[in-house]
Scaffold this motif. Sequence first.
Motif, PDB file in Angstrom:
ATOM      1  N   ILE A 101     -52.816 -23.053 -92.030  1.00  0.00           N
ATOM      2  CA  ILE A 101     -51.593 -23.841 -91.925  1.00  0.00           C
ATOM      3  C   ILE A 101     -50.394 -22.971 -92.305  1.00  0.00           C
ATOM      4  CG2 ILE A 101     -52.776 -26.004 -92.446  1.00  0.00           C
ATOM      5  CD1 ILE A 101     -51.446 -25.862 -95.243  1.00  0.00           C
ATOM      6  N   ALA A 102     -49.206 -23.439 -91.926  1.00  0.00           N
ATOM      7  CA  ALA A 102     -47.974 -22.734 -92.265  1.00  0.00           C
ATOM      8  C   ALA A 102     -47.637 -22.990 -93.732  1.00  0.00           C
ATOM      9  CB  ALA A 102     -46.840 -23.221 -91.373  1.00  0.00           C
ATOM     10  N   GLY A 103     -47.385 -21.922 -94.471  1.00  0.00           N
ATOM     11  CA  GLY A 103     -47.058 -22.031 -95.887  1.00  0.00           C
ATOM     12  C   GLY A 103     -45.663 -21.513 -96.180  1.00  0.00           C
ATOM     13  N   VAL A 104     -45.468 -21.035 -97.398  1.00  0.00           N
ATOM     14  CA  VAL A 104     -44.156 -20.581 -97.860  1.00  0.00           C
ATOM     15  C   VAL A 104     -43.618 -19.444 -96.996  1.00  0.00           C
ATOM     16  CG1 VAL A 104     -42.968 -19.450 -99.783  1.00  0.00           C
ATOM     17  CG2 VAL A 104     -44.500 -21.379-100.227  1.00  0.00           C
ATOM     18  N   ASP A 105     -44.472 -18.492 -96.647  1.00  0.00           N
ATOM     19  CA  ASP A 105     -44.014 -17.360 -95.841  1.00  0.00           C
ATOM     20  C   ASP A 105     -43.496 -17.813 -94.482  1.00  0.00           C
ATOM     21  OD1 ASP A 105     -44.670 -15.661 -97.874  1.00  0.00           O
ATOM     22  OD2 ASP A 105     -46.578 -14.994 -97.003  1.00  0.00           O
ATOM     23  N   ALA A 106     -44.209 -18.743 -93.865  1.00  0.00           N
ATOM     24  CA  ALA A 106     -43.782 -19.253 -92.554  1.00  0.00           C
ATOM     25  C   ALA A 106     -42.462 -20.004 -92.663  1.00  0.00           C
ATOM     26  CB  ALA A 106     -44.851 -20.167 -91.963  1.00  0.00           C
ATOM     27  N   ALA A 107     -42.275 -20.727 -93.781  1.00  0.00           N
ATOM     28  CA  ALA A 107     -41.021 -21.461 -93.986  1.00  0.00           C
ATOM     29  C   ALA A 107     -39.833 -20.504 -93.970  1.00  0.00           C
ATOM     30  CB  ALA A 107     -41.071 -22.229 -95.299  1.00  0.00           C
ATOM     31  N   LEU A 108     -40.007 -19.345 -94.600  1.00  0.00           N
ATOM     32  CA  LEU A 108     -38.912 -18.377 -94.676  1.00  0.00           C
ATOM     33  C   LEU A 108     -38.752 -17.586 -93.384  1.00  0.00           C
ATOM     34  CD1 LEU A 108     -39.702 -17.033 -98.260  1.00  0.00           C
ATOM     35  CD2 LEU A 108     -37.798 -18.534 -97.638  1.00  0.00           C
ATOM     36  N   GLU A 109     -39.881 -17.137 -92.820  1.00  0.00           N
ATOM     37  CA  GLU A 109     -39.828 -16.227 -91.684  1.00  0.00           C
ATOM     38  C   GLU A 109     -39.672 -16.942 -90.344  1.00  0.00           C
ATOM     39  OE1 GLU A 109     -43.383 -13.921 -92.039  1.00  0.00           O
ATOM     40  OE2 GLU A 109     -42.930 -13.343 -94.119  1.00  0.00           O
ATOM     41  N   MET A 110     -40.393 -18.055 -90.184  1.00  0.00           N
ATOM     42  CA  MET A 110     -40.396 -18.732 -88.887  1.00  0.00           C
ATOM     43  C   MET A 110     -39.359 -19.849 -88.812  1.00  0.00           C
ATOM     44  SD  MET A 110     -43.587 -20.387 -86.841  1.00  0.00           S
ATOM     45  CE  MET A 110     -43.369 -20.997 -85.174  1.00  0.00           C
ATOM     46  N   PHE A 111     -39.333 -20.692 -89.856  1.00  0.00           N
ATOM     47  CA  PHE A 111     -38.439 -21.846 -89.833  1.00  0.00           C
ATOM     48  C   PHE A 111     -37.066 -21.537 -90.433  1.00  0.00           C
ATOM     49  CE2 PHE A 111     -42.840 -23.637 -90.129  1.00  0.00           C
ATOM     50  CZ  PHE A 111     -42.905 -24.052 -88.804  1.00  0.00           C
ATOM     51  N   LYS A 112     -36.908 -20.311 -90.943  1.00  0.00           N
ATOM     52  CA  LYS A 112     -35.630 -19.795 -91.426  1.00  0.00           C
ATOM     53  C   LYS A 112     -35.030 -20.629 -92.564  1.00  0.00           C
ATOM     54  CE  LYS A 112     -35.933 -16.605 -88.325  1.00  0.00           C
ATOM     55  NZ  LYS A 112     -36.434 -15.277 -88.716  1.00  0.00           N
ATOM     56  N   ALA A 113     -35.901 -21.071 -93.478  1.00  0.00           N
ATOM     57  CA  ALA A 113     -35.418 -21.746 -94.688  1.00  0.00           C
ATOM     58  C   ALA A 113     -34.771 -20.723 -95.615  1.00  0.00           C
ATOM     59  CB  ALA A 113     -36.576 -22.444 -95.393  1.00  0.00           C
ATOM     60  N   GLU A 114     -33.752 -21.177 -96.355  1.00  0.00           N
ATOM     61  CA  GLU A 114     -33.121 -20.292 -97.344  1.00  0.00           C
ATOM     62  C   GLU A 114     -34.006 -20.149 -98.579  1.00  0.00           C
ATOM     63  OE1 GLU A 114     -30.163 -20.838 -94.477  1.00  0.00           O
ATOM     64  OE2 GLU A 114     -31.117 -22.485 -95.558  1.00  0.00           O
ATOM     65  N   GLU A 115     -34.729 -21.210 -98.910  1.00  0.00           N
ATOM     66  CA  GLU A 115     -35.663 -21.197-100.045  1.00  0.00           C
ATOM     67  C   GLU A 115     -36.948 -21.890 -99.626  1.00  0.00           C
ATOM     68  OE1 GLU A 115     -34.045 -22.792-103.701  1.00  0.00           O
ATOM     69  OE2 GLU A 115     -31.991 -22.256-103.110  1.00  0.00           O
ATOM     70  N   ALA A 116     -38.061 -21.494-100.217  1.00  0.00           N
ATOM     71  CA  ALA A 116     -39.342 -22.144 -99.917  1.00  0.00           C
ATOM     72  C   ALA A 116     -40.257 -22.046-101.132  1.00  0.00           C
ATOM     73  CB  ALA A 116     -40.001 -21.500 -98.704  1.00  0.00           C
ATOM     74  N   TYR A 117     -40.994 -23.128-101.371  1.00  0.00           N
ATOM     75  CA  TYR A 117     -41.906 -23.197-102.508  1.00  0.00           C
ATOM     76  C   TYR A 117     -43.161 -23.964-102.098  1.00  0.00           C
ATOM     77  CZ  TYR A 117     -37.484 -22.308-104.934  1.00  0.00           C
ATOM     78  OH  TYR A 117     -36.277 -21.799-105.328  1.00  0.00           O
ATOM     79  N   PRO A 118     -44.263 -23.758-102.803  1.00  0.00           N
ATOM     80  CA  PRO A 118     -45.430 -24.621-102.604  1.00  0.00           C
ATOM     81  C   PRO A 118     -45.068 -26.050-103.003  1.00  0.00           C
ATOM     82  CG  PRO A 118     -45.992 -22.691-103.912  1.00  0.00           C
ATOM     83  CD  PRO A 118     -44.514 -22.737-103.831  1.00  0.00           C
ATOM     84  N   VAL A 119     -45.630 -27.031-102.307  1.00  0.00           N
ATOM     85  CA  VAL A 119     -45.293 -28.424-102.601  1.00  0.00           C
ATOM     86  C   VAL A 119     -45.706 -28.813-104.024  1.00  0.00           C
ATOM     87  CG1 VAL A 119     -47.415 -29.574-101.802  1.00  0.00           C
ATOM     88  CG2 VAL A 119     -45.190 -30.691-101.464  1.00  0.00           C
ATOM     89  N   SER A 120     -46.643 -28.067-104.617  1.00  0.00           N
ATOM     90  CA  SER A 120     -47.071 -28.352-105.997  1.00  0.00           C
ATOM     91  C   SER A 120     -45.952 -28.106-107.013  1.00  0.00           C
ATOM     92  CB  SER A 120     -48.287 -27.493-106.365  1.00  0.00           C
ATOM     93  OG  SER A 120     -47.957 -26.115-106.271  1.00  0.00           O
ATOM     94  N   LYS A 121     -44.922 -27.348-106.605  1.00  0.00           N
ATOM     95  CA  LYS A 121     -43.806 -27.075-107.509  1.00  0.00           C
ATOM     96  C   LYS A 121     -42.622 -28.027-107.303  1.00  0.00           C
ATOM     97  CE  LYS A 121     -44.768 -22.192-108.366  1.00  0.00           C
ATOM     98  NZ  LYS A 121     -44.226 -20.820-108.376  1.00  0.00           N
ATOM     99  N   LEU A 122     -42.792 -28.974-106.392  1.00  0.00           N
ATOM    100  CA  LEU A 122     -41.685 -29.892-106.091  1.00  0.00           C
ATOM    101  C   LEU A 122     -41.248 -30.672-107.323  1.00  0.00           C
ATOM    102  CD1 LEU A 122     -41.129 -32.040-102.977  1.00  0.00           C
ATOM    103  CD2 LEU A 122     -41.289 -33.229-105.149  1.00  0.00           C
ATOM    104  N   ASP A 123     -42.223 -31.147-108.126  1.00  0.00           N
ATOM    105  CA  ASP A 123     -41.867 -31.982-109.286  1.00  0.00           C
ATOM    106  C   ASP A 123     -41.139 -31.201-110.377  1.00  0.00           C
ATOM    107  OD1 ASP A 123     -44.037 -30.493-110.078  1.00  0.00           O
ATOM    108  OD2 ASP A 123     -45.108 -32.148-111.031  1.00  0.00           O
TER     109      ASP A 123
END
Length: 441
Positions: A101-123
Motif C-alpha cells: 500500500i501507499a505509505g508516508v513516502d508515497a504521500a510525499l513523492e507521489m501525492f505531493k504532500a508538504e508533510e506526511a506521517y503514519p496514521v498511528s501518530k495522528l493522535d
Amino acid sequence: MFTSQLMKEGEITPGIATKEYISRRKRLLELLPENSLAIIAAAPVKMMTDVVPYTFRQDADYLYLTGCQQPGGVAVLGHECGLCMFMPEPKPHDVVWQGLIAGVDAALEMFKAEEAYPVSKLDKILPNMIKRSSKLFHNKLTATPTYTDLETFQNAAHVGKVSDLSIFTHELRWVKSPSELKLMKESAAIACQALLQTMLHSKTYPHEGMLSSKVEYECRMRGAQRMAFNPVVGGGPNASVIHYSRNDQKIKDGDLVLMDVGCELHGYCSDLTRTWSPCGSFSSIQEELYDLILQTNKECIRLCRPGASIRQIHNYSVELLCKGLKEIGILKRDAFRLYHQLNPTSIGHYLGMDVHDCSMISYDRPLKPGVVITIEPGIYVPSSFDGPERYQGTGIRIEDEVLITETGCEVLTGSMPKEIKHIESLLNNYSYTKGMEAATV
C-alpha cells in the motif's frame, strides 16, 4: 509500484495531472476562512461478512483533493501546514493478504504532500493543529473515529467550531476542468456503447437480470472500474418504480423495459436512461406516452444554457407534462397535485464524481459553462392509479447527460438513440436475433 499502466507522466490518476490536484488544494485554501483547518478522511472499508469486504469506493472529496484511491488515510489541509497526509501502515499480515500500500513516502513523492506521517501518530500531531485553529471543516459523511474521537475535536464540536467541508468542496467540484470533462465524456461514451449493446441483446434475452449483467459486462470491458449505481432494469409495471433494483423478472412480450444505467471511469460518473420495447415495436398507447416524454426531453435540453437553472427547467417540464397528460386523458381534475403521483422527481441533477453530485449547490443556482447536469423527464403510472386502465403499470423515462457550454449545451449521451423509429430499426435490423439466425444458416 503505485503507478498504473494507464497513467501518463505527471499524472496521479489517469487523465488528471499532479498539478491539477495541487491547484485544487490551493483553491480550497483560498475559500477556507483564515486560521481554519480542513480534515478529510478516506472512505472506510465496509465488510460484507467477517472476512469479505464490499468493493471499495473512495470518498469523492478525499479523491478530489489528494488523488489517493486507498482506504485508511486522513488528509489535513491548512494555511500553515499545506497538505498533511496521515497514511496507513501495512502490517506483514496485511501485505501478504492485500499487497503493498501507499505509505508516508508515497504521500510525499507521489501525492505531493508538504508533510506526511503514519496514521498511528495522528493522535499526537493533529490535536496541536486543532488547538491552533479557530475553525474546523471536515467531510462529515465520511467522518472516522480516528479523529472524531480526539478530545480536542470533540471540544471544538461542542463549542460550534466544526462545520461540513462540502460547502467548499462542492463549490470547487461543481464546474469541471477540461481534464474532468474529458473523463466525463469518456464515461458517457462507455455507458452509451454498453446500453446500445444491451438494447440489441434484449430481443433475444428479455430478462431483467440478463440485461443488468450485460450492461455491466459491456461497461467494464470498455474500461469502467465499476457501475455508478446498481442498474435499474424495469420491465412492464416494474418500470413505474423509480429506483427499481430487483432486476429478477422476465419481460413479457409487448412490455416496455426502462434501463437507467451509468458507470464510473477514474472517479467520474455517467448516468442515462432509455425505455424501449424488446419485441421491436411500440404499441400506439406506448408510443403516445413515449412521444410526450421525448418532446419534453428535447424541449428541456433546449433550455440548457448559462444563466438557466435546474429549477427553471424543472418547472417548465412540469408545465409541458401536465398539459400533455391532460390532452392524453391521464390527468383530468386537480392536475398539478395528481401529476406528482406520476412523477415526484426533479427534471435532473448535477453529475460528476458522484451521481447526485454537489448536493450543497442549490437547484436555483444559475448554470455555468463546465457544469454537467442530467435531463430526465419521466412518467410512472402505478398499476393502482385512478385513471384510464390502458396506461396503468407504465413507466417511461428518457435521460441524457448535458454539459453547459459558453453558447448553450452539449449532449454527452447524444449517440444513444431515443427516437422510436431509430430504436425499432435497430431492434428489428441489427439485434442479436438476426445474428443468431445467420449463424445457423
